[in-house]
Design a protein around this motif. Structure first.
Motif, short mmCIF file in Angstrom:
data_model
loop_
_atom_site.label_atom_id
_atom_site.label_comp_id
_atom_site.label_asym_id
_atom_site.label_seq_id
_atom_site.Cartn_x
_atom_site.Cartn_y
_atom_site.Cartn_z
N LEU A 15 7.85 -6.53 -11.54
CA LEU A 15 8.83 -7.35 -10.83
C LEU A 15 9.08 -6.79 -9.44
CD1 LEU A 15 9.22 -8.52 -13.63
CD2 LEU A 15 11.68 -8.36 -13.30
N ARG A 42 9.33 -1.79 -12.00
CA ARG A 42 9.81 -2.26 -10.70
C ARG A 42 8.85 -1.82 -9.61
NH1 ARG A 42 14.44 -0.35 -6.83
NH2 ARG A 42 14.06 1.66 -7.75
N VAL A 43 8.47 -2.75 -8.75
CA VAL A 43 7.72 -2.39 -7.55
C VAL A 43 8.47 -3.01 -6.36
CG1 VAL A 43 5.45 -2.17 -8.62
CG2 VAL A 43 6.23 -4.41 -7.85
N MET A 44 8.17 -2.55 -5.17
CA MET A 44 8.93 -3.06 -4.03
C MET A 44 8.57 -4.52 -3.74
SD MET A 44 10.94 -0.72 -3.50
CE MET A 44 11.81 -0.99 -1.98
N CYS A 45 7.31 -4.88 -3.94
CA CYS A 45 6.86 -6.21 -3.53
C CYS A 45 5.76 -6.67 -4.47
CB CYS A 45 6.32 -6.12 -2.10
SG CYS A 45 5.65 -7.67 -1.46
N GLY A 47 3.28 -8.09 -3.61
CA GLY A 47 2.04 -7.79 -2.90
C GLY A 47 1.54 -6.38 -3.19
N ARG A 48 2.36 -5.55 -3.82
CA ARG A 48 1.96 -4.19 -4.16
C ARG A 48 1.16 -4.17 -5.46
NH1 ARG A 48 -0.39 -0.14 -4.60
NH2 ARG A 48 0.38 1.90 -5.27
N HIS A 77 10.67 -10.68 0.94
CA HIS A 77 11.35 -9.70 1.77
C HIS A 77 10.39 -9.10 2.80
CE1 HIS A 77 14.73 -6.93 2.35
NE2 HIS A 77 13.84 -5.99 2.54
#
Lengths: 145, 251, 1006
Positions: A15, A42-45, A47-48, A77
């Motif tokens: 997410l 959890r990942v920042m984006c 796209g990661r 974001h």
């Protein structure tokens, strides 16, 4: 809750921090119940999220993988990470077929910070769907090997 | 006919009970309890559900109560149960609270006889004829759920304290105000529980629910909004322009 | 002592404007008191579902700002607070406040919400506009800041349940209202607006007909977290509507009601609500908007309008609705209106009233307390050249309180007001705020991972479902975990002390908290481990509440197993955690401003007032830009005098270095450290160093090719007309003005915003100098938004004829034997009319500066399709670029009026000050790192990075990717794409994520 021996899928959820993780939090704050089959990372984006993460997850025994990010086109974001995720996941679904994994086991969804209900229903729906599909073919192969 | 004799379930406070004096009519069954103030209202509804034509609570005459306030608590319970019975379509007379003491001049059996007479006029409890999914049974189930609802239990437990003594702000709440609040809560809880029971087996539309509970669709919608907030209910599916709702399991 | 200036600012109102102003002030070294009458901040924006024109989720973009405000060490939020008195003067005010009791000890309440779960009393949910209920103990909305519960004393019966259930002991029934005095140097008023009470427009049936709702109610209906879960339903029967009518201008542009002004945002939000309603409705939904003029005047708004019509199939009917009636049987509604002079009636399932903005409640008391003047509509009085100043020195205004406006305008004004509020106390910067000091960081690189796990009970929120003792024992059994314990509330103050002690005692070098969401609590725990000498990135968190105990309330066994999986997974990640450095960047406290018009000059003056040097570069040989072509204004202010005064203050300011006839030829570097080459008039290049850039390149007037312009001297633009009038050369008896020349067409779909005002201004001027002259204004939509509606009305009253035309029937201008003839369709008499005017005046669009493209490429910032600069976010970052340290203002952003340009210029200055006021900038540590040995120089990362943070640098003869730390935002897109895995994403490394995945999936014998 579930009968003994009934197949309980194990789902990994990647997410993004800004929208989807917040949406999952809202499901919690609103006490919207969903089945406990998902483990959220959890990942920042979105796209990661490397297709390799998803393949590894299947290799490690996941029955399903959920990737969730900010709504298209402009909620991301980081401007365009969601588009990157969209391209990667669409491609990966094709690749999964070659591995003998049903592409339905991988889902890409957009969940905003105010869509707690939506997040819960995605998980509910996904659990139902994967229960129908049965355990990941990779898992049974491994066991047979 | 024996079969037409009203069956009366009686809960009796230990301290009102005096075996030597007691001749119990055959239509009446007696369960002794430590104090009728402690009887779970759900239990009373269950007796009615299981076929008792009436339930009688027998306790010590105020101000006598071994547990100090048990009998006034029973009064509150009976007050709310009668409201619930009205909502459920059962005559509230089927529940009676009797103050009795073994030293009373009037014997216990004459009280029960009088009550039996009264009940005979009401004929048999409609529940006896009701099948399991009939409106009445659904109502009783809903009423039972209301009676076990935390919010309501808090209010019942605090009524005396709030209306006779003071609340946390040092204020006394007028009994009329409290009663109207209670009435409102019981009514809305009942509708919600009824909607919940109705939608447990299959998803229903607001139109169907509105006919089933005898309320305007707008009112049903408001209740559903509240039930969704309380996680009692979810949107199941949509047919055309009509949403169907389904109950969620509530612990 | 009384004249001593104070480095603190009071911000009144916690809506998005107040929040933005507070953040800008706090980030620039000032103490901020942010007060709000309600129990939480967020304002109306928190109630919105989506925002136009991007359809962004409102809460998604607002919530990070709420959290940032709530956590900012320089901001004190005072909720439930009112102003009771004001003393002193600019630089040193004494503000008396009264704080209403919450009946909750704010320091103790951790927002777990168990009280609201158990409260027996329900009340009307005001946040959801009465469409649902809440308990007598409540927070306004789940994301509320501060997340502190409050008792609704009106509804609470005082049963004491919350007191018994609250494990944090936060309930205090005998809490009293409190009074206090705040000392501040300046004040910003951002009290927002009050929505128009639709009942006053009784002919529309609101309050009588169930299926008539207001636009704010409709926002809640559309919201996924609203009463209907985001599905549009009719209140009368819960059915999904098939046909919705939106009625515009309810409580706006209504002379009878005394609200003659336009509420400025309703056209766009009405359209947005229609679009979103269609998006949220699974069945077929028809939306019709009844409007007078479609005022889509903002940036990219007309493009949205076109999409609403063409892509979404929204119907638009130009008509003032006369009334609404109901079919009581079906709850359906009949809209009665007049179109093409014919009375019509149409049936709908539901009606949404686009209600206007009114001045905030108790505005008179507010004005009296602060000693400020109000305008005739009781909004705050301001003027064109000082849009954020009130009549009282040291008291500034922003947001809807000065005039109805939408979010980006409010945000820009908020930053602008912050600049003004800072400048009067610039000398006191940093006096009331202290940077936090941490002990030196322990080097853990040689240590084996020693992990400590702290599991939160969260009262009973977690502990009531998850078996916490079992989880703690399980955590202890995991590899590298040397310590684990349970806390009642891991976030409480005493637990922070305890965590620090345990780190010392057990020599922990990794810390994990298993509790709620890192989105709100991670910063707190990071701070705690840092206080114990650990690098903050050695901390990790896992969410066993919001994503476990709360969503699996009835499956304690499964929830406990899931919690174990989550803890095991995060422990696996924690083992691999590496300390990260937050890069520190030196800041050159100098600004560079490109463009010397009113925006550039204003920004320069504002920056100089903050104490910074500025290089101001103007291509022309004179300062003034577009403003120098103006001779008079709508509000009768003298633009020439103002311009001259502004130029004088720039030229005489020894902090501002002006370069005329010059341009920025080259620019390199990044935030805090830019280097530019200024090519001067004499051909010399000058190199300057600066910390920020403000783009204020302005815009130009379109040279029409239509309507015989340039072919007949009687055809001219509005500017040329203005010149003529100002020079006393105007003598026409008959004038036709044609609007939207060069705008709202296929080539340039967007509105040029200021031409309607220009036309009204010149029409009024003509009526002033030559009252007998006939003036016709041929328009598509008369976009006199805000208080400009008054001038529109005035012009109409003075006999200016406004005649509507549609694209299908554009006016025609022809030259016949030296006479000019204008032919147009008159929609009222339904006839083609031909007149012979002395002058045809074209309202030519304002179009982007042709130099924008070059500047954009040089700065690596984007342009819109039209060629204006594109800001970082249309809603909440109106003067920022996505590139840190680069800002924009004025007409470089889009066409706008002087007061809007000035507000944006001040805003850009305030945003720039948040950087220039710091000697060094601390960047986020979660950024990309390149392993140069692995990099193949393929440039994929360079292409993918949305921030231009990656550039290729030559090393040993081959190109190697290089990350500019100051530009990287840590999204990780590059690392994911890198084919040789040469890019490592700090704190989210591939190894860390894979370890997390693997551990989460380990089969455990239950």
């Amino acid at each position: 809750m579930s009968g003994k021996g009934e197949f309980e899928p194990r789902i990994i959820g990647f997410l993004c921090n800004w929208c989807s993780y917040a949406g999952a939090d809202l499901a919690g704050v609103s006490r919207i119940q969903y089945p406990p089959n998902i483990r959220i990372i959890r990942v920042m984006c979105s796209g990661r999220i490397d297709p390799a993460f998803i393949l590894e997850a299947f290799k490690d025994g996941a029955d399903g993988v959920l990737v969730a990010g900010c709504h298209l086109p402009s909620d991301c974001h980081y401007i365009s990470g969601n588009f990157k995720a969209l391209r990667r996941i669409t491609l990966l679904k094709e690749v999964l077929k070659d591995f003998g994994i049903e592409p339905e086991r991988l889902r890409l969804e957009w969940v905003s910070a105010s869509e707690g209900d939506r997040f819960a229903s995605i998980v509910r729906d996904m659990v139902k769907q994967i229960k129908r599909l049965g355990p990941s073919p990779l898992k049974s192969k491994e066991k047979n090997a | 006919m024996e079969n037409n004799e009203p069956k009366i379930a009686c809960f009796m406070c230990n301290f009102a009970f005096c075996q030597t004096e007691m001749r119990i009519p055959s239509n009446t069954s007696i369960a002794r309890v430590n104090c009728i103030g402690r009887i779970d209202p759900v239990l009373i509804l269950e007796m009615l559900e299981k076929g008792a034509d009436a339930v009688m609570l027998v306790g010590c005459k105020p101000p006598d109560c071994h547990y100090i306030e048990g009998n006034s608590q029973a009064e509150i319970t009976v007050k709310v149960l009668k409201k619930l019975m009205c909502l459920a379509g059962l005559e509230p007379e089927r529940l009676k609270l009797l103050w009795y003491s073994p030293i009373d001049k009037k014997s216990f059996s004459s009280y029960t006889k009088e009550y039996t007479e009264e009940m005979r006029k009401l004929v048999l409890s409609p529940i006896k004829k009701a099948v399991s999914e009939s409106p009445l049974m659904i109502n009783i189930l809903a009423a039972k759920n209301v009676a076990s609802e935390f919010r309501l239990r808090v209010l019942l437990g605090r009524e005396k304290e709030l209306t006779e003594s003071v609340n946390v702000y040092g204020e006394k709440i007028p009994i009329e105000e409290f009663n109207s609040l209670l009435e409102e809560i019981v009514a809305s809880e009942f509708v919600q529980q009824k909607i919940h029971v109705l939608t447990q087996t299959k998803p229903l539309s607001i139109k169907t629910l509105s006919e089933a509970v005898g309320m305007k669709p707008a009112t049903v919608l408001r209740q559903i909004v509240n039930m969704r907030r309380r996680n009692m209910m979810t949107l199941d599916h949509i047919e055309g322009t009509t949403p169907f709702y389904k109950a969620l399991e509530v612990k | 002592m009384a004249n001593q200036k104070i480095g603190a600012v009071l911000v009144v109102g916690g809506g998005v404007a107040g929040i933005q102003a507070s953040l800008d002030l706090a980030d620039s070294g000032f103490k901020v008191y942010l007060i709000d009458q309600g129990p939480s901040i967020g304002g109306v924006m928190a109630q919105l579902d989506k925002t136009f024109p991007t359809n962004d989720c409102s809460m998604c973009i607002l919530s990070p700002k709420l959290v940032a405000t709530g956590r900012h060490p320089n901001i004190t939020i005072l909720t439930n607070t009112e102003i009771t008195g004001l003393d002193g003067e600019v630089g040193n005010f004494e503000v008396k406040i009264r704080k209403r009791s919450r009946y909750i000890i704010e320091d103790k309440c951790n927002g777990c919400g168990i009280c609201a779960q158990k409260c027996p009393i329900e009340a009307v949910d005001v946040f959801n506009k009465g469409l649902s209920k809440r308990c007598a103990i409540y927070v306004e909305y789940p994301q509320a800041v501060p997340l502190k519960y409050m008792i609704d004393r009106e509804k609470c019966i005082g049963c004491g349940t919350c007191y018994e259930i609250c494990k944090a002991k936060a309930i205090e029934y005998d809490q009293k209202d409190s009074e206090a005095t705040l000392n501040v140097g300046s004040i910003i008023l951002a009290p927002g607006f009050e929505a128009f009470d639709a009942r006053l427009k009784s002919e529309y049936g609101y309050g009588r007909f169930q299926n008539v709702v207001t636009s704010i109610e409709f926002e809640r209906i559309l919201s996924a977290s609203g009463p209907y879960g985001g599905l549009v339903l009719r209140s009368s029967d819960g059915d999904i509507p098939k046909k919705i009518a939106f009625i515009q201008c309810v409580g706006s542009r209504d002379f009878q009601l005394g609200n003659n002004y336009c509420s400025a945002a309703c056209c766009m939000y009405g359209m947005k609500e229609a679009v979103i309603a269609k998006e949220h409705t699974p069945s077929n939904l028809d939306c019709t908007i009844f409007y007078m003029d479609m005022r889509a005047y903002g940036k990219e708004f007309d493009a949205y309008y076109n999409r609403a019509k063409d892509e979404w199939g929204i119907k638009f009917v130009r008509s003032r609705v006369a009334g609404v009636t109901e079919d009581p049987r079906t709850g359906n509604l009949f809209v009665h209106y007049v179109e093409d002079e014919t009375p019509k009636t149409e049936e709908f399932d539901m009606i949404v009233l686009s209600i206007g903005m009114r001045p905030p409640k108790n505005v008179e008391a507010l004005a009296k307390n602060f000693g400020i003047r109000l305008n005739s509509y009781k909004f705050c009085e301001t003027s064109s050249f000082s849009p954020v100043d009130t009549s009282k020195p040291g008291v500034f205004v922003c947001g809807a309180f000065s005039a109805p406006k939408d979010i980006p305008e409010s945000v820009a004004q908020a930053s602008g007001a912050a600049a003004k509020a800072m400048s009067v106390i610039a000398s006191e910067r940093g006096t009331l705020v202290a940077p936090k000091e941490y002990p030196p960081e322990r080097d853990v690189s040689q240590e084996e991972p020693r992990i400590g796990v702290f599991v939160c009970h969260c009262g009973i929120n977690i502990g009531g479902v998850v078996n916490v003792p079992e989880l703690v024992e399980y955590a202890k059994s995991l590899p590298n975990v040397v310590y684990a314990e349970a806390n009642l509330y891991t976030c409480s103050q005493d637990t922070q002390k305890l965590i620090r002690e345990k780190i010392q005692e057990n020599n922990l070098n990794r810390v994990i908290v298993a509790s709620c969401t890192p989105r709100t609590h991670e910063p707190l725990f990071k701070e705690t481990v840092q206080e114990a000498g650990l690098n903050p990135y050695l901390f990790e968190m896992t969410n066993i509440r919001d994503q476990c105990s709360w969503v699996h309330m009835h499956e304690p066994k499964e929830a406990t197993e899931k919690a174990k999986d989550l803890v095991r997974s995060i422990v696996a990640k924690a083992k691999l955690l590496k300390p990260l450095k937050k890069p520190l960047i030196n800041v050159t406290p100098v600004g560079l401003i490109i463009g010397g018009g009113v925006s550039g000059m204003t920004a320069a003056v504002e920056l100089s007032k903050q104490g910074f040097e500025v290089h101001l570069v103007e291509r022309e040989n004179e300062l003034g830009g577009h403003l120098s072509t103006l001779h008079y204004l709508l509000d009768r202010d003298d633009p020439k005098a103002k311009l001259n005064a502004l130029i004088k203050s720039v030229m005489e300011n020894d902090k501002i270095h002006v370069y005329l006839g010059a341009e920025v030829a080259d620019l390199t570097g990044f935030v805090g450290n830019f280097k530019s080459k200024i090519r001067q008039r004499n051909g010399e290049q000058k190199e300057v160093e600066h910390g920020i850039v403000i783009v204020a390149t302005g815009a130009i007037e379109y040279k029409p090719t239509e309507y015989l312009y340039g072919k007949n001297p009687k055809v001219m633009t509005q500017h040329e007309l203005e010149e003529k009038i100002a020079n006393g050369e105007f003598g026409a008896r008959n004038v036709v003005m044609i609007q939207c020349v060069g705008a709202r067409n296929d080539e340039r779909p967007n509105c040029a915003r200021i031409c309607c005002g220009q036309a009204i201004k010149n029409a009024l001027k003509i009526k002033e100098v030559s009252p007998e002259t006939e003036v016709y204004v041929l328009y598509k939509d008369l976009r006199a938004y805000g208080f400009k509606e008054d001038y529109y009305r005035e012009a109409a009253t003075k006999g200016v004829l406004f005649i509507n035309y549609e694209d299908e029937r554009k006016p025609e201008v022809a030259n016949e034997y030296g006479k000019i003839k204008v032919t147009f369709w008159e929609p009222v008499i339904k006839e083609v009319v031909q007149i012979e005017p002395d002058l045809v005046v074209l309202s030519a669009a304002t179009i982007p500066n042709p130099d924008n493209k070059r500047v954009a490429e040089m700065l690596k910032v984007p342009l819109t399709k039209d060629g204006f600069f594109l800001e970082a976010h249309m809603k909440l970052r109106p003067v920022d670029f996505a590139t840190d340290g680069v800002f924009l203002c004025g007409m470089a952003h889009s066409p706008k009026y002087i007061e809007e340009s000035i507000a944006q210029a001040c805003a850009a200055a305030a945003r720039a000050t948040t950087i220039l006021s710091k000697p060094t900038l601390e960047m986020e540590g979660i950024i990309a790192n390149v392993n140069e040995d692995l990099c193949s120089g393929c440039r994929i990362c360079e292409y993918l990075c949305p921030y231009g943070a990656i550039e290729m640098k030559e090393k040993d003869g081959k190109p190697i990717a290089h990350v500019t730390e100051a530009l990287c935002k840590g999204c990780g897109a590059c690392g994911t794409a890198c084919p040789t895995k040469a890019i490592i994403m700090g704190h989210f490394t591939t190894e860390e994520i894979l370890a997390q995945v693997k551990a989460a999936l380990v089969e455990v014998e239950a």
